[in-house]
Structures are given as structure tokens and as C-alpha cells.
Design a protein around this motif. Sequence first.
Motif, PDB file in Angstrom:
ATOM      1  N   GLU A  69      33.872  31.642  39.454  1.00 34.33           N
ATOM      2  CA  GLU A  69      34.877  32.707  39.547  1.00 34.33           C
ATOM      3  C   GLU A  69      34.572  33.823  38.550  1.00 34.33           C
ATOM      4  O   GLU A  69      34.670  35.003  38.871  1.00 34.33           O
ATOM      5  CB  GLU A  69      36.268  32.125  39.292  1.00 34.33           C
ATOM      6  CG  GLU A  69      36.753  31.200  40.393  1.00 34.33           C
ATOM      7  CD  GLU A  69      38.104  30.584  40.068  1.00 34.33           C
ATOM      8  OE1 GLU A  69      38.586  30.817  38.929  1.00 34.33           O
ATOM      9  OE2 GLU A  69      38.681  29.896  40.938  1.00 34.33           O
ATOM     10  N   ARG A  70      34.217  33.429  37.314  1.00 29.65           N
ATOM     11  CA  ARG A  70      33.901  34.460  36.311  1.00 29.65           C
ATOM     12  C   ARG A  70      32.645  35.233  36.692  1.00 29.65           C
ATOM     13  O   ARG A  70      32.555  36.445  36.459  1.00 29.65           O
ATOM     14  CB  ARG A  70      33.696  33.792  34.945  1.00 29.65           C
ATOM     15  CG  ARG A  70      34.890  33.051  34.396  1.00 29.65           C
ATOM     16  CD  ARG A  70      36.051  33.992  34.043  1.00 29.65           C
ATOM     17  NE  ARG A  70      36.887  34.306  35.182  1.00 29.65           N
ATOM     18  CZ  ARG A  70      37.787  33.480  35.684  1.00 29.65           C
ATOM     19  NH1 ARG A  70      37.974  32.288  35.149  1.00 29.65           N
ATOM     20  NH2 ARG A  70      38.519  33.847  36.715  1.00 29.65           N
ATOM     21  N   THR A  71      31.660  34.541  37.309  1.00 31.71           N
ATOM     22  CA  THR A  71      30.444  35.219  37.752  1.00 31.71           C
ATOM     23  C   THR A  71      30.756  36.241  38.837  1.00 31.71           C
ATOM     24  O   THR A  71      30.249  37.373  38.829  1.00 31.71           O
ATOM     25  CB  THR A  71      29.423  34.198  38.264  1.00 31.71           C
ATOM     26  OG1 THR A  71      29.116  33.256  37.222  1.00 31.71           O
ATOM     27  CG2 THR A  71      28.132  34.885  38.691  1.00 31.71           C
ATOM     28  N   GLN A  75      30.200  40.299  38.691  1.00 31.97           N
ATOM     29  CA  GLN A  75      29.447  41.048  39.705  1.00 31.97           C
ATOM     30  C   GLN A  75      30.301  42.159  40.313  1.00 31.97           C
ATOM     31  O   GLN A  75      29.812  43.270  40.561  1.00 31.97           O
ATOM     32  CB  GLN A  75      28.959  40.087  40.791  1.00 31.97           C
ATOM     33  CG  GLN A  75      27.904  39.104  40.311  1.00 31.97           C
ATOM     34  CD  GLN A  75      27.532  38.087  41.362  1.00 31.97           C
ATOM     35  OE1 GLN A  75      28.206  37.954  42.400  1.00 31.97           O
ATOM     36  NE2 GLN A  75      26.472  37.334  41.131  1.00 31.97           N
ATOM     37  N   ARG A  76      31.574  41.863  40.547  1.00 30.46           N
ATOM     38  CA  ARG A  76      32.460  42.885  41.099  1.00 30.46           C
ATOM     39  C   ARG A  76      32.650  44.044  40.116  1.00 30.46           C
ATOM     40  O   ARG A  76      32.610  45.216  40.500  1.00 30.46           O
ATOM     41  CB  ARG A  76      33.801  42.257  41.465  1.00 30.46           C
ATOM     42  CG  ARG A  76      34.785  43.236  42.107  1.00 30.46           C
ATOM     43  CD  ARG A  76      35.985  42.514  42.683  1.00 30.46           C
ATOM     44  NE  ARG A  76      36.680  41.724  41.681  1.00 30.46           N
ATOM     45  CZ  ARG A  76      36.634  40.406  41.604  1.00 30.46           C
ATOM     46  NH1 ARG A  76      35.904  39.715  42.467  1.00 30.46           N
ATOM     47  NH2 ARG A  76      37.311  39.760  40.668  1.00 30.46           N
ATOM     48  N   LEU A  77      32.826  43.715  38.843  1.00 25.98           N
ATOM     49  CA  LEU A  77      32.977  44.764  37.832  1.00 25.98           C
ATOM     50  C   LEU A  77      31.704  45.587  37.698  1.00 25.98           C
ATOM     51  O   LEU A  77      31.762  46.814  37.526  1.00 25.98           O
ATOM     52  CB  LEU A  77      33.337  44.133  36.486  1.00 25.98           C
ATOM     53  CG  LEU A  77      34.739  43.534  36.369  1.00 25.98           C
ATOM     54  CD1 LEU A  77      34.917  42.837  35.030  1.00 25.98           C
ATOM     55  CD2 LEU A  77      35.811  44.606  36.557  1.00 25.98           C
ATOM     56  N   GLN A  78      30.558  44.936  37.797  1.00 28.18           N
ATOM     57  CA  GLN A  78      29.297  45.660  37.706  1.00 28.18           C
ATOM     58  C   GLN A  78      29.134  46.623  38.877  1.00 28.18           C
ATOM     59  O   GLN A  78      28.689  47.768  38.704  1.00 28.18           O
ATOM     60  CB  GLN A  78      28.137  44.670  37.668  1.00 28.18           C
ATOM     61  CG  GLN A  78      26.769  45.325  37.448  1.00 28.18           C
ATOM     62  CD  GLN A  78      25.665  44.290  37.329  1.00 28.18           C
ATOM     63  OE1 GLN A  78      25.908  43.098  37.513  1.00 28.18           O
ATOM     64  NE2 GLN A  78      24.468  44.735  37.021  1.00 28.18           N
ATOM     65  N   ALA A  79      29.504  46.172  40.082  1.00 29.15           N
ATOM     66  CA  ALA A  79      29.419  47.049  41.253  1.00 29.15           C
ATOM     67  C   ALA A  79      30.387  48.226  41.124  1.00 29.15           C
ATOM     68  O   ALA A  79      30.045  49.372  41.449  1.00 29.15           O
ATOM     69  CB  ALA A  79      29.717  46.254  42.530  1.00 29.15           C
TER      70      ALA A  79
END
Length: 227
Positions: A69-71, A75-79
Motif C-alpha cells: 500500500e505504501r509503495t 508511485q501515485r505521489l511520484q506520478a
Amino acid sequence: MTEETPGFEQEPDVPAEPGKPGEQPGDAAQASGAAEEAAPEAAPGASGDAERVAALTAQLDQTRTALNERTQDLQRLQAEFSNYRRRVERDRVAVKEVAIANVLTELLPVLDDIGRARDHGELVGGFKSVAESLETVVAKMGLQQFGKEGEAFDPTVHEALMHSYSPDVTETTCVQILQPGYRIGERTIRPARVGVAEPQPGAQPGKGEDQQAETAADEESGGPEQG
């Protein structure tokens, strides 16, 4: 009559149970009780180990789920950050282009004066040097001049201020440039103001081309045939 010594009681003789030499009956009973207590303790120990393994496995599964979930969150925050950075860069470029366009729009009347002075032969001396320097600077900023006589009229980049008919054109054509147009890249900041000419009403398109073709054929054959 037999006299009994007071304070002493006689214990009955108890036959000794068979056992190890020198072992008292009470010792044998204690050993057997210890064996009985030790036997049931082995099973609860194995069951406790299995419970601990199951608890550790469940905890490991929970940790893996939380890690996944944290990964995904990372990834969502990076996008989102990448999209935000591209959007900011695009907005920055757009604001820069608008600012440059506003400055150059204010300079267009000066450039028109320079063009008229050049057409009348008045662009000489120090004025010529200043004018050429200004034109060089605005060209570096991306300003491009367009609009030439003889090009087809395009209402998206041309503004017709004069209209006439001409037998020399086959389509609506810019025959006079009253004021050049300017653009920055693909953005037009001022259309070219032109005088246009349309084909003569009733003229047959292609008639002149047919006459030129007949003349060329006569020249190749040595002239028109004489009867």
C-alpha cells in the motif's frame, strides 16, 4: 501384667514395596508423580510453537500488505509530482510567451516607422544603426515578419483593406502590402494588412494558359501553318 512405657507408641510393621535397593517408598511415589506431570507438558509446548508460527505468519502478511500500500501511494505521489512539474513548466513557457508578445506588440509601431523610413530612403546615419539593432533584438526574441505581394490571400493571417479585380490573377491574391504582419512561432500577433485582387468577373480561368500552350506549339513547329 505388662507395663508399657509411656510416650512411645509402636508402629505396625509395613511390608516394603519392591523397588530399587535403598529406595524408600515415598521416593518412588514422588518419581512417578514427576513423570506423570512431565508427560502432559510436552504436548502443550508443541501447540504453543505452532501458535507462535501462525501469529508470526499473519504479522508478516500484514507487513507485506502495508508495504504494498505504501509503495502504491509513493508511485501515485511520484506520478502526481511529475504531472505537476510538467504543468508548471508549460505554464511558465506560456507566461513567458505572453509577456514577450505584449512587449513586441508595443514595438510594432516603431518597426512600422522604420520600414517606412527604409522605403523612402531615409534610413541613414545613426538612425540606421539604431533601427538595425532593434530589428536584430526583436528577431532574437522570436518575432517574424510576413506578408509579400503575390501570395494567396489567407483570411487567418491577412486583413484585406483594399479590394479590386484583375485579369492577371486566378485566385484572390495579395497585390499590395499596406502593413506587414508579425508572428511569434505559430502565434500571430498582428495580421498583414493588404490590398487584394480577385479574378475579373466573367473571365475564363485557364484561357491565358491555353494561349501560351498554342504559342509554344507554333514555335516548335516553325510557326503557324499558312493555307
